[in-house]
Design an enzyme around this catalytic site. Structure first.
Site, short mmCIF file in Angstrom:
data_model
loop_
_atom_site.label_atom_id
_atom_site.label_comp_id
_atom_site.label_asym_id
_atom_site.label_seq_id
_atom_site.Cartn_x
_atom_site.Cartn_y
_atom_site.Cartn_z
N THR A 95 0.88 -1.17 0.00
CA THR A 95 0.00 0.00 0.00
C THR A 95 0.92 1.22 0.00
O THR A 95 1.99 1.19 0.60
CB THR A 95 -0.90 0.05 1.25
OG1 THR A 95 -0.05 0.06 2.40
CG2 THR A 95 -1.82 -1.14 1.32
N GLU B 281 -5.69 -3.84 -1.38
CA GLU B 281 -6.07 -5.10 -0.73
C GLU B 281 -7.05 -5.93 -1.56
O GLU B 281 -7.33 -7.07 -1.23
CB GLU B 281 -6.70 -4.82 0.64
CG GLU B 281 -5.70 -4.44 1.73
CD GLU B 281 -5.24 -2.99 1.70
OE1 GLU B 281 -5.47 -2.30 0.68
OE2 GLU B 281 -4.64 -2.54 2.69
N LYS C 239 -12.77 15.98 12.82
CA LYS C 239 -13.65 15.80 13.98
C LYS C 239 -13.83 17.15 14.66
O LYS C 239 -12.98 17.60 15.40
CB LYS C 239 -13.06 14.75 14.92
CG LYS C 239 -13.02 13.39 14.26
CD LYS C 239 -12.13 12.40 14.96
CE LYS C 239 -11.87 11.20 14.07
NZ LYS C 239 -10.61 11.30 13.29
N TRP D 50 -18.57 14.82 12.61
CA TRP D 50 -17.61 14.62 11.55
C TRP D 50 -17.87 15.53 10.36
O TRP D 50 -19.01 15.74 9.96
CB TRP D 50 -17.70 13.19 11.03
CG TRP D 50 -17.14 12.17 11.96
CD1 TRP D 50 -16.46 12.40 13.11
CD2 TRP D 50 -17.22 10.76 11.80
NE1 TRP D 50 -16.10 11.21 13.69
CE2 TRP D 50 -16.56 10.19 12.91
CE3 TRP D 50 -17.77 9.91 10.84
CZ2 TRP D 50 -16.44 8.81 13.07
CZ3 TRP D 50 -17.65 8.56 11.00
CH2 TRP D 50 -16.99 8.01 12.10
P1 ADP Z 1 -3.20 4.08 -0.25
O1 ADP Z 1 -4.12 3.78 0.91
O2 ADP Z 1 -1.80 3.95 0.16
O3 ADP Z 1 -3.55 5.31 -1.01
P2 ADP Z 1 -4.67 2.46 -2.12
O4 ADP Z 1 -4.42 2.92 -3.50
O5 ADP Z 1 -4.88 1.02 -1.89
O6 ADP Z 1 -3.43 2.89 -1.28
O7 ADP Z 1 -5.86 3.31 -1.57
C1 ADP Z 1 -7.13 2.80 -1.26
C2 ADP Z 1 -7.95 3.90 -0.67
O8 ADP Z 1 -8.22 4.91 -1.66
C3 ADP Z 1 -9.31 3.50 -0.19
O9 ADP Z 1 -9.25 2.89 1.07
C4 ADP Z 1 -10.03 4.85 -0.16
O10 ADP Z 1 -9.70 5.60 0.99
C5 ADP Z 1 -9.45 5.56 -1.36
N1 ADP Z 1 -10.37 5.46 -2.50
C6 ADP Z 1 -10.35 4.58 -3.50
N2 ADP Z 1 -11.36 4.80 -4.37
C7 ADP Z 1 -12.07 5.86 -3.90
C8 ADP Z 1 -13.24 6.58 -4.32
N3 ADP Z 1 -13.89 6.28 -5.44
N4 ADP Z 1 -13.68 7.59 -3.54
C9 ADP Z 1 -13.03 7.92 -2.41
N5 ADP Z 1 -11.92 7.31 -1.96
C10 ADP Z 1 -11.45 6.27 -2.68
#
Ligand code: ADP
Length: 542
Positions: free
Chosen positions: A173, A318, A428, A433
């Site tokens: 990640t 994931e 917060k 929120w």
């Molecule tokens: P990192 O967490 O390091 O950025 P990832 O690319 O796996 O790595 O990120 C996944 C995260 O990206 C999700 O848990 C979410 O917070 C965000 N995310 C993915 N798609 C969307 C979306 N369509 N809208 C809002 N947030 C998103």
């Protein structure tokens, strides 16, 4: 049990490249190297050269389960590595080159990579970090060095018949929050998620498309599109390091691109470029946008002015794609406005990734109640644990095995997910929120604002309050901006301060780097008074 009488064939990544190499031999795979060369390859060539790479790796003593890393842009050699490494049963570890040296060293050592393929752009980086990566036996530069590595080798004649549960890919990640964690996908998981990617409810990757991969191949395996393109025999365009708007527009028009994918920031800047230059992208029909929230204004412009449908999806390292951005038959019949309202959300569950939202006690929140909670996911290709951390799952998963995504979300009665925020980014204020995502989307919808980021900073009275940072292409009046945003969000959410900035830092995968912003503005002093909170109830009401 009465056992079915099907053949015992394992789900293996090698079957994807075998399929494309045999049935779509002449289909184009077009790439630009970091040196600027345009390479017109084909699935036939990728398949042949992947076999040669497999042979070279075996010759170099790589065994099944060994990790082999890439630090590379999207090009044909990286694609060959996807198949050559996994084909022999080694594990493809895609490293994000935009991370800091220490993080890259951490990741390479944590993975215990034995060979690293490095784009010439990162030759210096490799030289710098090599002494700190003792397990790496060989660094192969993706130029003449790589060609030499291949030339010496005997091609693998037939890929080994692995167990489908063998590890295939390792992707950390990107570490927007905390230390990078390794997601280790099996062949079975990759083939299953690739199938999902090919469905019309997935990214609709099919043999009729010309696909521009505007997602780096080090970001969640390029959202499985390099695999899905082989599974379907789609034409694939790999743009190399240059993902600037002019380059993207040129690729679309020269390679008649019909489908693309990428994070919102790429498409926001591409749209601004198109508007500035008056250019068009007539071949492009559909893009998948995800990785962070896409503002509605982006979808409106792409569809109304350029005829491009935006499938807005949610996903994570994931699991890759976690939702579908396609309209259901029922939604197809609704008014455009109703459709757009749904499009601005993050899609609906896709088969294979079950999702639910739970309260603080872990109880499922009824769909449609509107109450936000933590988004959980589970399914056959969702990570059940992290690589090399036997204990991690105690915090990353619930006791009954669901992945805790770290996202705060709502799910409505139709199943549409709205990502309110990452748990770490939600502001917060008092007991309540504020969604930084909604504030950003409201700001980007305002005239002149091209990019926006909202972070929560400490506030004496409310605990935390929002600070808005924005990039604009024309002067923006602060009060006008707040007034316009006030039409889209509750008044008490409005930022306590707004600052114009020259640019907004992005992570290696093109997302807003909120960790960096929180550090940069840690000492920010709030102006004298709280925002107007005369309407709406809420914590900042005075
Ligand atoms: P990192 O967490 O390091 O950025 P990832 O690319 O796996 O790595 O990120 C996944 C995260 O990206 C999700 O848990 C979410 O917070 C965000 N995310 C993915 N798609 C969307 C979306 N369509 N809208 C809002 N947030 C998103």
């Amino acid at each position: 049990m009465l056992r079915g009488l099907n053949m015992d064939r394992q789900l293996l990544i090698s079957s994807l490249i075998d399929y494309a190499g045999r049935n779509h031999r002449a289909t184009d795979v077009v790439a630009r190297t970091s040196g600027g060369a345009l390479v017109r390859s084909s699935w036939g060539q990728v398949s042949d050269r992947a076999r040669r790479l497999g042979g070279a790796l075996l010759g170099a003593g790589v065994s099944q389960g060994d990790r082999v890393a890439t630090i590379a842009w999207n090009d044909h050699r990286h694609l060959e590595a996807y198949y050559g490494i996994t084909g022999i049963g080694a594990v493809l570890h895609t490293v994000n080159p935009r991370l800091h040296d220490e993080q890259i060293v951490y990741i390479i050592n944590h993975a215990a990579d034995v060979i690293v393929f490095v784009d010439p752009d990162f030759a210096e980086l490799a030289e710098r970090i090599a002494p700190q990566c003792p397990a790496v036996r060989r660094w192969v530069r993706l130029d003449a060095d790589y060609e030499g590595f291949l030339a010496e080798a005997e091609a693998v004649e037939a890929w080994p018949l692995l167990d489908e549960w063998s590890a295939a890919t390792l992707c950390y990640t990107s570490g927007t929050t905390g230390n990078p964690k390794g997601v280790l996908q099996s062949h079975r998981a990759i083939v299953l998620q690739t199938w999902a990617t090919c469905t019309a409810d997935g990214h609709n990757v099919n043999s009729g498309e010309s696909i521009l991969l505007a997602v780096p191949m080090f970001h969640v395996n390029g959202w499985a599109i390099p695999f899905a393109s082989a599974m379907s025999g789609a034409k694939l365009v790999l743009p190399g390091p240059d993902l600037s708007p002019p380059a993207i527009v040129e690729w679309i028009n020269t390679e008649h691109v019909t489908l693309s994918a990428g994070v919102p920031t790429i498409w926001l800047s591409t749209v601004q470029h198109l508007q500035r230059t008056g250019q068009d992208i007539p071949s492009l029909r559909r893009i998948a946008v995800g990785g962070s929230a896409a503002p509605r204004s982006l979808m409106d412009t792409l569809e109304d002015d350029f005829g491009v449908f935006v499938a807005h999806v949610w996903g994570m390292t994931e699991m890759t794609q976690g939702s579908s951005g396609r309209f259901t038959n029922r939604v197809e019949k609704l008014s455009r406005d109703e459709q757009r309202r749904r499009q601005a959300m993050a899609g609906r569950a896709i088969f294979g990734v079950e999702i639910k939202v739970v309260d603080d006690e872990g109880n499922e929140i009824e769909r449609g109640s509107g109450a936000p909670g933590e988004l959980l996911a589970c399914g056959p290709w969702v990570a059940g644990n992290y690589f090399g951390s036997a204990t991690e799952s105690a915090t990353s998963h619930t006791s009954d095995g669901w992945l805790r995504t770290g996202d705060v979300a709502t799910i409505d009665e139709e199943g549409y997910v709205t990502i309110v925020d990452r748990a770490k980014d939600v502001i917060k204020s008092g007991g309540e929120w504020i969604s930084s995502i909604e504030l950003e989307n409201a700001a980007v919808g305002c005239r002149g604002v091209t990019q926006a980021a909202v972070i929560g900073l400490p506030h004496d009275r409310w605990g935390e309050r929002p600070l808005l940072l924005y990039v604009a292409d024309e002067p923006v009046d602060r009060d006008d901006l707040l007034d316009a945003m006030g039409a889209a969000v509750p008044k008490w959410w409005l930022p306590n301060d707004v600052l114009a900035v020259a640019d907004i830092p992005l992570t290696g995968t093109g997302k807003i780097d909120k960790k960096a912003l929180r550090q940069m503005f840690a000492g920010h002093v709030w102006p004298g008074r709280d925002p107007d909170s005369s309407s709406d109830s809420g914590s900042a009401k005075q």
